[in-house]
Write a protein that holds these residues in place. Structure first.
Motif, PDB file in Angstrom:
ATOM      1  N   PHE A   1       8.480   9.502   3.111  1.00 49.13           N
ATOM      2  CA  PHE A   1       7.536   9.448   1.996  1.00 49.13           C
ATOM      3  C   PHE A   1       7.891  10.447   0.903  1.00 49.13           C
TER       4      PHE A   1
ATOM      5  N   ALA B   1       0.833  -1.205   0.000  1.00 50.21           N
ATOM      6  CA  ALA B   1       0.000   0.000   0.000  1.00 50.21           C
ATOM      7  C   ALA B   1       0.867   1.255   0.000  1.00 50.21           C
ATOM      8  N   VAL B   2       1.928   1.243   0.801  1.00 54.27           N
ATOM      9  CA  VAL B   2       2.831   2.396   0.868  1.00 54.27           C
ATOM     10  C   VAL B   2       3.500   2.619  -0.485  1.00 54.27           C
ATOM     11  N   THR B   3       4.067   1.547  -1.047  1.00 53.35           N
ATOM     12  CA  THR B   3       4.745   1.660  -2.346  1.00 53.35           C
ATOM     13  C   THR B   3       3.776   2.079  -3.441  1.00 53.35           C
ATOM     14  N   GLY B   4       2.585   1.494  -3.435  1.00 48.47           N
ATOM     15  CA  GLY B   4       1.584   1.854  -4.442  1.00 48.47           C
ATOM     16  C   GLY B   4       1.190   3.321  -4.358  1.00 48.47           C
ATOM     17  N   THR B   5       1.045   3.829  -3.144  1.00 52.03           N
ATOM     18  CA  THR B   5       0.707   5.242  -2.966  1.00 52.03           C
ATOM     19  C   THR B   5       1.813   6.139  -3.487  1.00 52.03           C
ATOM     20  N   GLU B   6       3.062   5.779  -3.184  1.00 51.32           N
ATOM     21  CA  GLU B   6       4.208   6.567  -3.653  1.00 51.32           C
ATOM     22  C   GLU B   6       4.300   6.563  -5.177  1.00 51.32           C
TER      23      GLU B   6
ATOM     24  N   VAL C   1       8.716   9.800  -3.188  1.00 53.01           N
ATOM     25  CA  VAL C   1       7.842  10.382  -4.204  1.00 53.01           C
ATOM     26  C   VAL C   1       8.631  11.350  -5.084  1.00 53.01           C
TER      27      VAL C   1
ATOM     28  N   LEU D   1       1.899   5.893  -7.378  1.00 50.92           N
ATOM     29  CA  LEU D   1       0.745   6.570  -7.981  1.00 50.92           C
ATOM     30  C   LEU D   1       0.882   8.087  -7.876  1.00 50.92           C
ATOM     31  N   LEU D   2       1.285   8.587  -6.700  1.00 54.88           N
ATOM     32  CA  LEU D   2       1.406  10.032  -6.511  1.00 54.88           C
ATOM     33  C   LEU D   2       2.499  10.612  -7.412  1.00 54.88           C
TER      34      LEU D   2
END
Length: 251
Positions: free
Chosen positions: A121, A60-65, A125, A67-68
């Protein structure tokens, strides 16, 4: 339809052959099983990892990074690419600089990101953003330049507004290049974020893969690699599906 089915069957056969070869090399002892666990053991390990809360949280953390960074880099890079392609002065000034910056391995700048943004984070990103934006700029510039002058001349001679020209001429002509650019941009994006997580991070799937490698946990390491590969393939196929749906726009 038959040709498409044949390609799909061929792809599945290649993947199956790869996993069968992997399994055979490990099971027969041609390669040390401690260095290369069998494909079946790796897939079982992957199934076990996907049931762990820590791994799901890391994904979830990697996916958020990812995607952003992607959502930020694509529009910014596209706008810059259009400005460079549409303005001769910007093109003459910035194109050589872009090729120069693109040729430099971005990994050498990672320590600078860590020093400026810390280990967290924003650092991951930011590095994913920088890893992605150059390919978006260059691809958008190439896409704009691929639009035929004759099409623009005809559209304007019939009184097309700038908005109509953008959607009826520019977008259909640019679409194939832009979709290919999205695939490549996501590869650079994921690579940048994963590298940042492996180099200096406290969370994320890249951090976990680095730890598994350092501790010689080969089953977990290979399972993590397979997981990232599957995610990349899914995104690639999603873009391919969009490309197929928009194929009628091509000129």
């Amino acid at each position: 339809m038959t040709g498409t089915l044949g390609f799909k069957v061929a792809r599945i056969a290649v993947v199956a052959a790869f996993f069968l070869l992997w399994e055979a090399l490990s099971r027969t002892g041609a390669v040390n099983p401690r260095l290369l666990p069998s494909a079946s053991d790796t897939l079982l390990t992957l199934a076990d990892l996907l049931q762990r809360a820590s791994v799901l949280n890391g994904l979830a953390v990697t996916g958020t990074e990812v995607l952003l960074a992607f959502v930020m880099a694509v529009p910014v890079g596209a706008v810059i690419g259009i400005l460079i392609a549409e303005n001769r002065y910007f093109s003459d000034v910035f194109k050589p600089l872009l090729f120069f910056a693109f040729s430099i391995p971005k990994s050498i700048f990672l320590p600078m990101f860590i020093l400026v943004l810390g280990v967290g984070f924003s650092q991951k990103v930011g590095f994913g953003f920088v890893s992605t934006i150059f390919i978006v700029i260059m691809s958008t510039t190439a896409a704009v330049e691929s639009v035929k002058v004759e099409h623009l001349t005809v559209a304007r001679s019939y009184g097309a507004t700038p908005l109509q020209t953008a959607f009826r001429v520019y977008l259909p002509s640019m679409l194939p290049v832009l979709l290919e650019a999205l695939r490549i941009a996501m590869i650079f994006n994921m690579t940048g974020v994963m590298l940042a997580e492996m180099y200096a991070s406290r969370e994320g799937i890249g951090h976990m893969i680095a730890n598994w490698g350092e501790n010689f946990q080969m089953k977990q390491l290979l399972a993590g690699v397979v997981l990232i590969s599957v995610i990349a393939v899914i995104f690639n196929e999603l873009v391919r599906w969009v490309e197929t749906r928009c194929s009628h726009w091509r000129t």
